[in-house]
Design a protein around this motif. Sequence first.
Motif, short mmCIF file in Angstrom:
data_model
loop_
_atom_site.label_atom_id
_atom_site.label_comp_id
_atom_site.label_asym_id
_atom_site.label_seq_id
_atom_site.Cartn_x
_atom_site.Cartn_y
_atom_site.Cartn_z
N UNK A 1 30.48 37.21 45.60
CA UNK A 1 29.17 36.65 45.96
C UNK A 1 28.80 35.49 45.05
N UNK A 2 29.19 35.56 43.79
CA UNK A 2 28.93 34.46 42.85
C UNK A 2 29.68 33.22 43.32
N UNK A 3 30.95 33.41 43.64
CA UNK A 3 31.75 32.27 44.09
C UNK A 3 31.21 31.72 45.40
N UNK A 4 30.79 32.60 46.32
CA UNK A 4 30.26 32.14 47.61
C UNK A 4 29.01 31.28 47.41
N UNK A 5 28.14 31.68 46.50
CA UNK A 5 26.95 30.88 46.24
C UNK A 5 27.32 29.54 45.59
N UNK A 6 28.34 29.55 44.75
CA UNK A 6 28.84 28.30 44.17
C UNK A 6 29.38 27.39 45.28
N UNK B 1 42.85 33.41 40.39
CA UNK B 1 42.00 34.54 40.02
C UNK B 1 42.83 35.67 39.43
N UNK B 2 43.95 35.98 40.08
CA UNK B 2 44.82 37.05 39.59
C UNK B 2 45.36 36.73 38.19
N UNK B 3 45.79 35.50 37.99
CA UNK B 3 46.32 35.10 36.66
C UNK B 3 45.24 35.19 35.59
N UNK B 4 43.98 34.95 35.97
CA UNK B 4 42.87 35.02 35.02
C UNK B 4 42.41 36.47 34.80
N UNK B 5 42.99 37.41 35.56
CA UNK B 5 42.62 38.81 35.40
C UNK B 5 41.43 39.23 36.24
N UNK B 6 41.09 38.45 37.26
CA UNK B 6 39.98 38.78 38.14
C UNK B 6 40.54 39.63 39.28
N UNK B 7 40.09 40.86 39.35
CA UNK B 7 40.57 41.79 40.37
C UNK B 7 40.03 41.40 41.74
N UNK B 8 40.84 41.52 42.79
CA UNK B 8 40.33 41.24 44.13
C UNK B 8 39.30 42.29 44.51
N UNK B 9 38.25 41.83 45.21
CA UNK B 9 37.19 42.77 45.62
C UNK B 9 36.97 42.64 47.08
#
Length: 115
Positions: A28-33, A107-115
Motif C-alpha cells: 500500500x505504501x508503494x501504491x500510494x507512491x 524487493x527480494x534482494x533488499x529483503x522485502x517479503x512479498x505480501x
Amino acid sequence: MAHGDPPVTPRTFADFWPHYLREHARPATRALHYAGTALSFAAAAPALAFGGWWWAAVPVAGYAFAWSAHLAVERNRPATFRHPIWSLLADYRMFFLWLAGRLAPHLAKAGVAPR
C-alpha cells in the motif's frame, strides 16, 4: 529498518537503494507512491505548457501521497528528510521498475517479503 533502529547513513546510491525499498515494504505504501509519482508527471504537463502556478502542483502531487503513505501505512519517516535527492531518484526508479514489471527481484534482494 524498525522504529527503534538508528538511521542508516549510506555512502552511495547503491547502498541507499535497498534501504529505500525496505522503507517501502508494504504494497500500500508503494501504491500510494506510484499514484503520487504518476500525478506529479501529469501535473508537469500543464506546468510545461502554461508555466505559472502549475509548477506548485508537481511536488504537492508527489509528496502528498508519499508522505501520507509513510504516516498512515508504513509508519516511518520519509527518506526525503534525510536524503532528498537519492529519495527522489529512488522513487522514480521504483516507479519505472514497477511499471516494467521488474521490481520484484529488487524487493527480494533488499529483503522485502512479498505480501
